[in-house]
Scaffold this motif. Structure first.
Motif, PDB file in Angstrom:
ATOM      1  N   GLY A 488       0.655  -1.297  -0.080  1.00  0.00           N
ATOM      2  CA  GLY A 488       0.094   0.022   0.023  1.00  0.00           C
ATOM      3  C   GLY A 488       1.057   1.242   0.024  1.00  0.00           C
ATOM      4  O   GLY A 488       0.521   2.092  -0.869  1.00  0.00           O
ATOM      5  N   GLY A 491       2.302   1.862  -3.467  1.00  0.00           N
ATOM      6  CA  GLY A 491       1.448   2.384  -4.355  1.00  0.00           C
ATOM      7  C   GLY A 491       1.396   4.036  -3.873  1.00  0.00           C
ATOM      8  O   GLY A 491       1.397   4.967  -5.043  1.00  0.00           O
ATOM      9  N   ALA A 492       1.373   4.561  -2.636  1.00  0.00           N
ATOM     10  CA  ALA A 492       1.552   5.966  -2.507  1.00  0.00           C
ATOM     11  C   ALA A 492       2.651   6.593  -2.917  1.00  0.00           C
ATOM     12  O   ALA A 492       2.578   7.952  -3.325  1.00  0.00           O
ATOM     13  CB  ALA A 492       1.186   6.123  -0.841  1.00  0.00           C
ATOM     14  N   ARG A 495       2.299   7.333  -6.602  1.00  0.00           N
ATOM     15  CA  ARG A 495       1.360   8.373  -6.823  1.00  0.00           C
ATOM     16  C   ARG A 495       2.181   9.397  -6.646  1.00  0.00           C
ATOM     17  O   ARG A 495       1.859  10.429  -7.459  1.00  0.00           O
ATOM     18  CB  ARG A 495       0.295   8.387  -5.823  1.00  0.00           C
ATOM     19  N   TYR A 503       0.405   3.212  -9.044  1.00  0.00           N
ATOM     20  CA  TYR A 503      -0.390   3.417  -7.941  1.00  0.00           C
ATOM     21  C   TYR A 503      -1.615   2.568  -7.630  1.00  0.00           C
ATOM     22  O   TYR A 503      -1.751   1.793  -6.695  1.00  0.00           O
ATOM     23  CB  TYR A 503      -0.731   5.036  -7.927  1.00  0.00           C
ATOM     24  N   ASN A 506      -0.736  -1.395  -6.871  1.00  0.00           N
ATOM     25  CA  ASN A 506      -0.445  -1.558  -5.485  1.00  0.00           C
ATOM     26  C   ASN A 506      -1.412  -1.318  -4.689  1.00  0.00           C
ATOM     27  O   ASN A 506      -1.918  -2.090  -3.585  1.00  0.00           O
ATOM     28  CB  ASN A 506       1.104  -0.708  -5.457  1.00  0.00           C
ATOM     29  N   TRP A 507      -2.351  -0.050  -4.684  1.00  0.00           N
ATOM     30  CA  TRP A 507      -2.964   0.383  -3.715  1.00  0.00           C
ATOM     31  C   TRP A 507      -4.317  -0.471  -3.568  1.00  0.00           C
ATOM     32  O   TRP A 507      -4.868  -1.015  -2.724  1.00  0.00           O
ATOM     33  CB  TRP A 507      -3.553   1.690  -3.925  1.00  0.00           C
ATOM     34  N   SER A 511      -6.033  -3.076  -0.445  1.00  0.00           N
ATOM     35  CA  SER A 511      -7.289  -2.255   0.045  1.00  0.00           C
ATOM     36  C   SER A 511      -7.636  -3.002   1.408  1.00  0.00           C
ATOM     37  O   SER A 511      -8.291  -2.073   2.238  1.00  0.00           O
ATOM     38  CB  SER A 511      -8.489  -2.853  -0.917  1.00  0.00           C
ATOM     39  N   HIS A 563      -9.319  10.336   0.207  1.00  0.00           N
ATOM     40  CA  HIS A 563      -9.337  10.244  -1.312  1.00  0.00           C
ATOM     41  C   HIS A 563     -10.203  11.612  -1.836  1.00  0.00           C
ATOM     42  O   HIS A 563      -9.581  11.813  -2.881  1.00  0.00           O
ATOM     43  CB  HIS A 563     -10.438   8.902  -1.433  1.00  0.00           C
TER      44      HIS A 563
END
Length: 617
Positions: A488, A491-492, A495, A503, A506-507, A511, A563
């Motif tokens: 996670g 992923g950030a 981004r 992103y 991975n994100w 979850s 988000h």
């Protein structure tokens, strides 16, 4: 030039004493493992040549099977020790082949072993010089970063080092696996109360549950002097335990014993084992070591079951752990370790969004405080109390004070070290170096623990040092490819680098970190939103999906706000942050540092929220 005769190699400001296996930087011993020194020596000896991974394995681990991730870990630690972040690389990776040393060697000048005070210690006798080098090497290995919390017992005292390997359940009955695992972890905890004895934490040895190599090879890998291993069988209500203490340097068994007990008398067994082992190791039991145990075997077995469930790190496991710990303290109300276990489980539920914060952290705090009323030197309980104060009370100063005390009480408790690093940075980002030092100290205790890699990656991400963040997270994945938490965060980072495809990849796979498990159809819909409306469309769709999920289970309002923030929907982000504030969401502690909130920084409502949470100005 010929360095092989005197076994010294000099490059940059380093001096490798290959004969004794010590690396110096100036007059300071560099803190790296003996295996890393062996790797460096091999690369230096073949400077300019590509050394294959197979050749390194054959030289450094001649009689052991070692995974490639282990080599990657040692290379990574070696590069950090050589300061490759701030200078030209000395070790090159040759893709799909191996590694190459590319530093420039120079002719070494004759020196006597480095000492701290040349005027006071003007030694001339070679034997004394050799002793000094050995002492310096030991201090270099055991010392943690000079910027870490000042704990003399961790940084300066020398003593025996030991790893207690997971006891092997030879009964064939998986129903008693909790006994083998729980007794190992419990024994580690109690041996950690021995002065002048450094004990590897359970997290460092758990991967050797089914070892494919010898105990002495594992001991060399963990850089300890002794390994205690055991085999367990059970017939009816009778448990038989075979223990052996191995001297890693010689490979010889220095002590061994067979114990046989009824399950109903197990509570007294660990005290007997500690007394027996202590006869062969220097150290004196601290007074508090006996205080947190129980003499009630029924309570002890329930505690072991609780620790076993806690280590599963699943929502169901956490619930069962609390049930077992509560049953243990119902039988023995003075069982401090069981109360500490209750605190740990409730903290985990709150942190990983299993239940609303108000249903978890207050219970964790109460259990930790009760444990400390029974044993005020119990580092596990002190750390659990600090985490509840930090994530729920937002009592930053109180959490820091408790963690300092926990580290003084047990300098080898890695969770206290890493938690201290998180607390000081997230409450005050100007303390980055101090935080990093504590995470490095945690790694020195448990070199393959994933959490320090994750948190170093998080700190670099918070600081905008995204390449360094990716490097740390990749090292974590080398150790465990299925490390969801690292996935996670990775992923950030992607981004932040503008790589939105990675992103999402991975994100979405991480979850569960937001308290939800996305179905294939939901993931497909989110990807469709991204394809049709770009990143903003994706973030809004995700926020709306989380709101739908709230109808059936607990989801933190903070994630909805996050988000919306990344979508640039400031009003909606602030609205949901206020709900997270009312909820006392644990992850509001990252509001000041996480780039996900960047779009809100100029909004007065965001600044007001920081003040209400209580961040130091």
């Amino acid at each position: 030039m010929n360095n092989d005769g005197n076994h010294f190699y000099e490059f940059e400001d380093f001096r490798l004493d290959a004969g004794r296996g010590v690396l110096f930087r100036g007059e300071t011993v560099v803190n790296i493992t003996p295996k890393a020194v062996e790797i460096l020596r091999l690369l230096v000896e073949k400077r300019g040549e590509t050394v294959s991974k197979d050749e390194i394995f054959a030289r450094v681990w001649p009689d052991s099977f070692v995974e490639e991730a282990n080599l990657s870990h040692h290379i990574f630690k070696l590069r950090k020790a050589l300061d490759e972040d701030d200078r030209p690389k000395l070790i090159e990776t040759v893709p799909k082949r191996g590694y190459r040393f590319v530093g420039k060697l120079r002719e070494p000048e004759p020196v006597v072993a480095p000492v701290q005070n040349k005027k006071a210690l003007d030694w001339k006798i070679p034997v004394v010089a050799a002793i000094l080098i050995a002492i310096a090497g030991a201090i270099g290995w055991f010392a943690v970063s000079r910027k870490a919390v000042d704990t003399p017992s961790a940084a300066t005292q020398l003593g025996s080092t030991i790893a207690v390997l997971p006891f092997v359940n030879e009964s064939g009955d998986e129903g008693i696996e909790y006994l083998a695992e729980g007794m190992t972890e419990s024994l580690i905890g109690r041996l950690s109360g021995t002065e002048s004895l450094r004990v590897k934490p359970y997290s460092a040895v758990a991967r050797y549950k089914k070892p494919a190599v010898t105990p002495e090879s594992i001991g060399a890998e963990l850089n300890v002097e002794f390994v205690l291993n055991g085999r367990m069988t059970k017939r009816g209500e009778s448990v038989r335990l075979f223990l052996s203490l191995i001297d890693v340097a010689s490979g010889y068994q220095t002590w061994g014993k067979q114990y046989e007990r009824d399950v109903g008398t197990l509570a007294t067994l660990q005290g007997e084992i500690i007394r027996d082992v202590s006869d062969y190791l220097p150290g004196k039991l601290r007074g508090s070591e006996q205080d947190n145990a129980t003499r009630n075997s029924e309570a002890y077995v329930l505690y072991l079951k609780g620790r076993y469930q806690l280590n599963r790190k699943t929502p169901d496991g956490l619930k069962k752990a609390i049930e077992h710990f509560n049953e243990a303290v119902a039988i023995d109300s003075s069982y401090a370790l069981a109360y500490s276990g209750i605190a740990d489980a409730h903290n985990q539920m709150g942190l990983w969004v299993t239940l609303p914060p108000a249903e978890t952290f207050p219970k964790a705090k109460a259990a930790a405080e009760h444990a400390l009323s029974l044993d005020n030197k119990l580092a596990e309980a002190r750390t659990a109390l600090a985490l509840a104060k930090f994530y729920y009370d937002w009592d930053f100063a109180g959490a820091e004070s408790d963690l300092r005390q926990a580290i003084r009480d047990n300098p080898d408790y890695p969770l206290a070290r890493e938690s201290y690093g998180i607390v000081v940075y997230e409450s005050n980002p100007t303390r980055f170096e101090e935080a990093l030092a504590e995470l490095n100290a945690a790694s020195s205790i448990d070199p393959v623990a994933l959490a320090p890699y994750f948190w170093r990656g998080a700190l670099y991400y918070f600081e905008g040092k995204n390449d360094l963040a990716i490097r740390e997270l990749q090292e974590a994945q080398n150790i465990d490819p299925n490390f969801t938490l690292g996935l996670g965060l990775k992923g950030a980072v992607y981004r932040e680098q503008g790589n939105y495809d990675k992103y999402l990849d991975n994100w979405l796979n991480a979850s569960p970190l937001e308290g939800v498990d996305l179905s294939d159809a939901e993931i497909k819909a989110l990807r469709a939103a991204y394809d049709a409306k770009g990143l903003k469309g994706y973030e809004i769709a995700y926020a709306e999906l989380l709101q739908q999920k709230m109808r059936g289970k607990y989801v933190s309002p903070l994630f909805v706000a996050m988000h919306y923030s990344m979508a640039g929907e400031t009003d909606l982000a602030i609205e949901w942050l206020e709900k997270a504030f009312a909820d006392r969401s644990s992850w509001l502690v990252e509001l000041k540092v996480d780039p996900a909130w960047r779009n809100l920084h100029s909004d007065p409502r965001y600044q007001d929220l920081l003040k209400r949470i209580g961040f130091p100005e």
